[in-house]
Design a protein around this motif. Structure first.
Motif, PDB file in Angstrom:
ATOM      1  N   ASP A  80       1.120  -0.980   0.213  1.00  0.00           N
ATOM      2  CA  ASP A  80       0.266   0.231   0.125  1.00  0.00           C
ATOM      3  C   ASP A  80       0.810   1.662   0.221  1.00  0.00           C
ATOM      4  N   GLU A  81       0.297   2.196  -0.364  1.00  0.00           N
ATOM      5  CA  GLU A  81       1.101   3.543  -0.389  1.00  0.00           C
ATOM      6  C   GLU A  81       0.296   4.893   0.102  1.00  0.00           C
ATOM      7  N   VAL A  82       0.766   5.291   1.002  1.00  0.00           N
ATOM      8  CA  VAL A  82       0.147   6.890   1.902  1.00  0.00           C
ATOM      9  C   VAL A  82       0.932   7.760   1.452  1.00  0.00           C
ATOM     10  N   TRP A  92       4.702   9.774  -1.772  1.00  0.00           N
ATOM     11  CA  TRP A  92       4.201   9.155  -0.969  1.00  0.00           C
ATOM     12  C   TRP A  92       5.152   7.947  -0.486  1.00  0.00           C
ATOM     13  N   GLU A 167      -3.361  -0.766   5.128  1.00  0.00           N
ATOM     14  CA  GLU A 167      -3.887   0.440   5.654  1.00  0.00           C
ATOM     15  C   GLU A 167      -3.652  -0.154   6.166  1.00  0.00           C
ATOM     16  N   HIS A 170      -0.225   1.998   8.520  1.00  0.00           N
ATOM     17  CA  HIS A 170      -0.080   3.189   7.840  1.00  0.00           C
ATOM     18  C   HIS A 170       0.363   4.244   9.316  1.00  0.00           C
ATOM     19  N   ARG A 174       1.468   7.838  11.080  1.00  0.00           N
ATOM     20  CA  ARG A 174       0.364   9.568  10.974  1.00  0.00           C
ATOM     21  C   ARG A 174       0.945  10.001  12.714  1.00  0.00           C
TER      22      ARG A 174
END
Length: 234
Positions: A80-82, A92, A167, A170, A174
């Motif tokens: 996944d990427e954030v 990213w 997901e 992350h 954060r």
């Protein structure tokens, strides 16, 4: 071959204090000034700038030694990427975790396209030494295109609901991002996640049903391993 011993020469503080300060900073959502205050309460007067230098100098050495510890099969990759905004510009953070939530690799890139996905897959193959049995992603088409070019025989499932593991990985970063009021450069973010994720891999138990006692014992073993890695074993 065992890695070289970490040297604390020409540092006036004992290795145990340096290692503890670095552990506090990377393990918990604390700013350098908060770590400074926590140490001061214990009678240790080290400035936040000193703590920053310790984090930069010793953090990567600790992480390299921690990564030598393997943790079971990793034959399912969740990718996944954030987005991370740095000085007003989007970057990213691409991340891969295994079926147990263990972070396999992370890389900061300015793109969210096939080239960026291909770079992540190549890094993973090099670090893991073999391809996975299955790759799970969201519906971003770049993953499918990169997989076809690099490992076309691998099963790929692209479904947002199946990729909660990546997901959710992350969320800890954060929290740190908010505590640190953001990152100053892509390089600082890359350096931070290398150490941050290595400690998280060590201290967070695998995703399975565990008793409170089992979790307690797991973390005691993790702390013993951390002290051995930092060279401060009593």
């Amino acid at each position: 071959m065992s890695p070289p011993t970490i040297s604390y020469k020409r540092h006036r503080f004992p290795p145990a204090i340096i290692a503890h300060a670095v552990w506090l900073y990377f393990r918990f959502p604390l700013s350098l000034r908060l770590v400074e205050e926590m140490l001061l309460e214990r009678g240790i007067a080290a400035s936040y700038e000193t703590l920053r230098r310790w984090a930069m100098k010793f953090g990567r050495d600790y992480a390299r030694r921690l990564r030598r510890k393997k943790s079971g099969p990793r034959d399912i990759w969740h990718l996944d990427e954030v987005v991370v905004t740095i000085v007003g510009k989007k970057h990213w953070l691409w991340r891969a975790v295994d079926q147990n939530g263990y972070i396999l690799d992370e890389i900061v890139q300015t793109r969210r396209d096939t080239k960026a996905a291909r770079r992540l897959l190549r890094r993973l193959l090099k670090k893991q030494g073999c391809a996975p049995r299955r790759m799970i992603t969201d519906k971003l088409g770049s993953y499918a295109a990169a997989r076809r070019q690099i490992m076309p025989a691998i099963e790929h499932r692209a479904h947002k609901g199946l990729n909660n593991r990546a997901e959710n990985s992350h969320l800890p970063l954060r929290k740190r991002e908010r505590a640190m009021q953001g990152f100053r450069s892509p390089g600082s973010l890359q350096r931070f996640v290398v150490v941050f994720s290595a400690l998280r891999n060590l201290f967070v138990p695998p995703r399975s049903r565990r008793s409170a006692l089992a979790t307690h014992l797991y973390r005691l073993n993790a702390m013993a391993h951390w002290k051995a890695v930092a060279g401060v074993t009593a």
